[in-house]
Design an enzyme around this catalytic site. Structure first.
Site, short mmCIF file in Angstrom:
data_model
loop_
_atom_site.label_atom_id
_atom_site.label_comp_id
_atom_site.label_asym_id
_atom_site.label_seq_id
_atom_site.Cartn_x
_atom_site.Cartn_y
_atom_site.Cartn_z
N ARG A 84 -10.06 5.82 -1.69
CA ARG A 84 -9.57 4.71 -0.89
C ARG A 84 -9.24 5.19 0.53
NH1 ARG A 84 -9.05 0.44 -4.06
NH2 ARG A 84 -8.58 0.71 -6.27
N GLU A 114 -15.28 -5.67 5.06
CA GLU A 114 -14.63 -4.37 5.10
C GLU A 114 -15.47 -3.28 5.74
OE1 GLU A 114 -12.08 -3.75 1.35
OE2 GLU A 114 -13.63 -5.15 0.68
N ARG A 159 -5.67 -11.35 -4.02
CA ARG A 159 -6.94 -10.70 -3.67
C ARG A 159 -7.58 -10.15 -4.94
NH1 ARG A 159 -8.48 -5.31 -0.19
NH2 ARG A 159 -6.88 -4.38 -1.52
N HIS A 192 0.83 -1.21 0.00
CA HIS A 192 0.00 0.00 0.00
C HIS A 192 0.86 1.25 0.00
CE1 HIS A 192 -3.99 -1.64 0.23
NE2 HIS A 192 -3.58 -2.53 1.10
N ARG A 213 -4.76 -4.40 8.97
CA ARG A 213 -4.50 -3.16 9.70
C ARG A 213 -3.54 -2.28 8.92
NH1 ARG A 213 -1.32 -4.14 14.09
NH2 ARG A 213 -2.28 -2.65 15.51
N ASP A 221 -11.72 0.47 5.62
CA ASP A 221 -12.99 0.92 5.06
C ASP A 221 -14.09 1.00 6.11
OD1 ASP A 221 -12.67 1.39 2.14
OD2 ASP A 221 -11.92 -0.65 2.19
#
Length: 954
Positions: free
Chosen positions: A785, A570, A443, A172, A648, A610
């Protein structure tokens, strides 16, 4: 980790009182853990001395490269900031040209980079000075429980058989530091450590001081910004950089320590146990990232295995230097002799080259063959050639079998000292890291699978209603029946597939190819994001069947499943539905056969980001906690081991905070051996750049996983106490959600956020391969996001996702007469204490005086009024948190940490002032005009610098 209270409570009495039970659960939080800083005066003084020295060297570098005028300007700006002369500070920075702004931003960013690495060094020294490490403390507490008779050795052995702490490194985009910068900073830390070593020979000081100056100068010469946006393979290289360091410098000692502490309570860790593993998402996370293709996934796996095999080869080469036992002195087993004969036949060239010298050294000879087979495995994977049995390795188990033959022979000969020494360290390291350092997760968004199936069913034409038009109950019925069926959806016609079907099947085919090439550990779990009901999981199972990854067998043949399937919950609504969804999945006979084929293990991923963006931190954290309770109970009823995967982030608003505390805060009984936790963004560099700190962070997580699995299987507190805590938390979460949603659903909120933060500018930073916004959206809050949502608020020091709504929730509970219950919860409930400690840290880093300047300078009047609501909730939250924690000011219990954060603020203020000025300039440029490269560069450098100064930002 958090300390237990000093009070000694005897729970062996027949009926301990309620007060005794509550006191036994009381914990005193180590606030420094929540900030990652030092907490002792001695280490703070040493840190200040190191920072002063590095600051002087940085000033000298500025003078050499930019001239004395820049250093004088930096010192003037620092003085204005320290003296809180804000108007003069802003006037000074508003007057600088763009090129000077670049140099100023670089100077303050470099300072924070030096402070951070030095603080990590001194944090490690503070931790290392402790009398008892986390694993030793856990073993001691298990020993005490054994003595009391509250647990038995069978329970410990049962848990150890499935114990698995697995950090999962993700790609990320919150890590703004380049690998080149990180490597320089690690070298700087090594030199600082050597200079401060009291055992250092005096004659080394001049050399070390010159080396330190050289490295700081190189840091100034290095561009902090990436020239191009990284690709997934680049992100995988960064993850591999850390994993390789952990494999060689951390994991062997850590697992040896686990062996040692378990032996103190007469417990043996089986050689085949995998208490520590690593995972990765780099190259496997496709959700919203079009850059992750099946070909990219295979490229990343090739990269991981190349580095993993190199690491194992180096480990064996190191071991070869000491495996000199001779058959003139020791006897070896017939099994080892037979294996050496087979090796000689399979590898005749190696045999001819080594037998002459090592014929009487069977252990060295066996490891030489293993080294050659690993090298040939590396060559096979690089060249894409077929596996040759006996000449290379197809799986980790084959390598472990060879290493175990050596150890078993040592044990058979009574040589326990060496059998439990270097060879066992290598076995444990190989078991933990595998051939490819980490297991990759894949994913994908649930909608992709339904689109694929719609195309396949439309081609078959056997549904009365087109698949895409089915309502959810009918779709569930169709897919449940399809899972139980053995008919192929594709038949013999696997060509000319519609795009959605081809894309999903290509991905699954690449997973099958990876499993064939690298073995069963290479990819273990397929994660389905946006899981709303069981059909979202069933859909990918059906597609996996078509790809040959799943075979549900028959009444006479068992099912097989080469991968497992994990729903990702989420949003708050999805978390609320998690329990019933798992019940439905495990009650479906066809899907239950899939779980059986996976060893009766069902993985569930829980998303913090989220859900927090959706409902606020209080509702998010509470709903995740409640969901785990329901999932725990359902898994038990179905005889399934639940492996929870916690998604997390680094910041509090995305579930961040100390890992050990987070593990211990799980509901009693929800952790039964295995757990996965993402490590994201700057958290990875903060935890693992320095090997010593990396060792401690892994030890804390592993110790907490073991302790929670063995000692926290049920609560000792009466049901009425727990019920009262639950009811109170319902109020806190419920009212917090109301306050949060009232704010974020205000039409002015999105314009306010975009104006008051550099979120749009963040998208221009080359810090991640994944787009900052979801594709196809209209630019609203739902399209953004969670990562840039948190990152943006942090840049302007509002840090809203980390605390907003908590004050309203706590106030509502207090006004309902639950003030004393809140204090009791904070003292004795790990979940609530961890939650509130994380919120306190977010509040401590929030600075609404700085934020007000962003609002005044950048936010239009029609949305600026929201800031008053934010200020009011902030004041309310601070007041309520102080009331619950019994403090007069934030971080009152850790004055050293508070001073450290205040010092950072004096260096952050210039970067914030510069950023607001640059944002105003950039936004005043015409959209169709030429872009000012210096202006954009300076702005992105301030984003980097503020991220470095605040740390946990993403």
């Amino acid at each position: 980790m958090t300390q237990q209270s000093g009070a000694q409570v005897d729970l062996s009495t027949p009926e301990p009182t309620l007060d005794q039970l509550v006191e036994a659960e009381r914990r005193v939080p180590d606030v420094a853990e929540y900030a990652g800083g030092v907490s002792s005066d001695s280490q703070h003084a040493a840190l200040r001395a190191s920072v002063k020295q590095l600051g002087q060297l940085l000033g000298e570098a500025l003078t050499r490269h930019e001239g004395p005028e820049l250093l004088a300007q930096v010192e003037r700006i620092r003085r204005l900031s320290r003296e809180h002369r804000d108007d003069e500070l802003h006037a000074e920075l508003e007057g600088v040209d763009d090129a000077t702004a670049v140099r100023l931003a670089r100077a303050f960013t470099a300072y924070f980079q030096l402070v951070n690495i030095t603080e990590q060094l001194h944090r490690w020294r503070e931790i290392a000075a402790a009398q008892e490490g986390p694993l030793a403390a856990t073993a001691r507490r298990m020993g005490e429980a054994l003595d009391r008779g509250t647990i038995d050795r069978d329970l410990i052995a049962d848990v150890l058989s499935r114990l698995e702490y697995r950090p999962v490194f993700t790609a990320h985009p919150t890590e703004a530091s380049r690998r080149s910068v990180l490597e320089l900073l690690r070298k700087i830390a090594d030199v600082v450590s050597a200079l401060e070593d009291p055992q250092r020979p005096p004659g080394q000081k001049p050399h070390l001081e010159r080396r330190l100056a050289e490295l700081v100068d190189l840091l100034w010469q290095t561009d902090e910004l990436r020239i191009v946006r990284p690709e997934p393979k680049d992100e995988a290289r960064i993850a591999t950089y850390y994993l390789q360091s952990l494999a060689s410098e951390v994991v062997p000692d850590l697992l040896e320590e686990l062996d040692r502490v378990l032996a103190t309570i007469d417990v043996e860790l089986p050689a085949a146990a995998r208490p520590l593993r690593f995972g990765s998402w780099a190259g496997g996370d496709r959700d919203g990232n079009p850059n992750v293709t099946p070909a990219v996934t295979l490229d990343v796996l090739a990269l991981q295995h190349d580095f993993g095999l190199r690491t194992l080869i180096a480990g064996i080469e190191d071991l070869l230097t000491e495996m000199s036992a001779s058959t003139r002195v020791v006897a070896v087993t017939e099994e080892l002799v037979a294996s050496l004969e087979a090796d000689a036949e399979a590898l005749p060239i190696t045999h001819a080259a080594t037998a002459r010298y090592n014929a009487e050294e069977p252990y060295r000879l066996k490891l030489t063959y293993a080294r050659i087979r690993l090298q040939r495995t590396r060559d096979r994977l690089a060249d894409g050639t077929p596996h040759e049995p006996g000449r290379d390795y197809l799986s980790l188990d084959e390598l472990l079998g060879d290493l175990s033959l050596v150890r078993d022979s040592m044990i058979a000969g009574g040589d326990l000292l060496t059998a439990n020494g270097a060879i066992l360290r290598l076995i444990r390291t190989a078991t933990a890291m595998g051939l490819g350092l980490a297991t990759l997760d894949v994913r994908e968004h649930s909608g992709k699978h339904h689109a694929a199936l719609a195309a396949l069913y439309d081609r078959l034409g056997d549904l009365e209603t087109p698949y895409a038009d089915l309502d959810r109950p009918d779709r569930i019925a169709v897919l449940s029946k399809e899972m139980a069926s053995r008919r192929p959806l594709l038949g013999s016609n696997r060509f000319d597939l519609p795009d959605p079907a081809a894309a999903s099947l290509d991905l699954l085919a690449s997973i099958r190819a990876a499993l064939d090439a690298y073995g069963p550990d290479v990819i273990e779990t397929y994660i389905v994001s946006m899981t709303h009901d069981v059909d979202d999981v069933y859909a990918v199972v059906v597609l996996a069947r078509e790809a040959g990854l799943v075979d549900l067998g028959s009444e006479s043949t068992p099912a097989s499943a080469r991968i497992g399937f994990a729903p990702l919950f989420e949003t708050v609504a999805e978390l609320e539905a998690a329990g019933p969804l798992l019940e439905a999945m495990l009650s479906d006979p066809a899907y239950r056969r899939v779980v059986t084929a996976r060893g009766d293990v069902q993985e569930i991923m829980l998303g913090y980001s989220d859900s927090s963006k959706d409902a606020g931190i209080a509702a998010s954290q509470w709903q995740v906690h409640r969901a785990q309770r329901g999932l725990r109970d359902i898994a038990r009823r179905h005889g399934v081991v639940l492996r929870l995967f916690h998604g997390r982030g680094g910041s509090v608003g995305r579930g961040g905070g100390p890992t050990g505390q987070a593990v211990m805060a799980q509901p009693n009984g929800s952790l039964d051996g295995p757990i996965k936790i993402t490590e994201q963004g700057e958290v990875i560099s903060g935890k693992y750049t320095l090997p010593g700190l990396g060792r401690w962070n892994l030890e804390v997580g592993l110790a907490a996983t073991l302790e929670a699995s063995v000692l926290h299987r049920r609560s000792l507190l009466p049901a009425e106490v727990l019920s009262g805590w639950n009811t109170t938390m319902d109020v806190v979460a419920g009212e917090g959600q109301v306050a949060y949603r009232r704010l974020v659903r205000d039409p002015a909120l999105v314009p306010f956020f975009i104006a008051a933060t550099p979120v749009n500018e963040l998208g221009k930073m080359n810090i991640g391969s994944r787009p900052a916004k979801r594709p196809g959206g209209e630019g609203g809050l739902d399209d953004l996001r969670a990562i840039p949502w948190v990152f943006g608020w942090t840049q302007s020091r509002i840090i809203l996702p980390g605390w907003f709504g908590v004050g309203s929730g706590l106030a509502a509970a207090r006004e309902a007469g639950r003030g004393e219950v809140l204090q009791q919860m904070y003292g004795s409930w790990p979940f609530f204490q961890t939650f509130l400690s994380n919120v306190q840290m977010a509040l401590a880093k929030t600075d609404l005086a700085i934020a007000a300047r962003y609002v005044r300078t950048l936010v239009p009047e029609d949305s600026a009024g929201l800031f008053a609501i934010i200020e009011a909730e902030h004041e309310r939250t601070v007041t309520e948190v102080l009331a619950v924690t019994g403090q007069q000011q934030l971080l009152e219990s850790s004055p050293v940490l508070r001073r450290s954060l205040e010092l950072r603020d004096s260096y952050l203020a210039p970067l914030h002032a510069l950023q607001t000025s640059l944002l105003a300039r950039a936004r005043n440029l015409p959209d169709d005009g030429p872009q000012d490269s210096d202006l954009q560069r300076a702005l992105l450098l301030t984003i980097n610098g503020i991220a470095a100064g605040l740390r946990n930002t993403g």
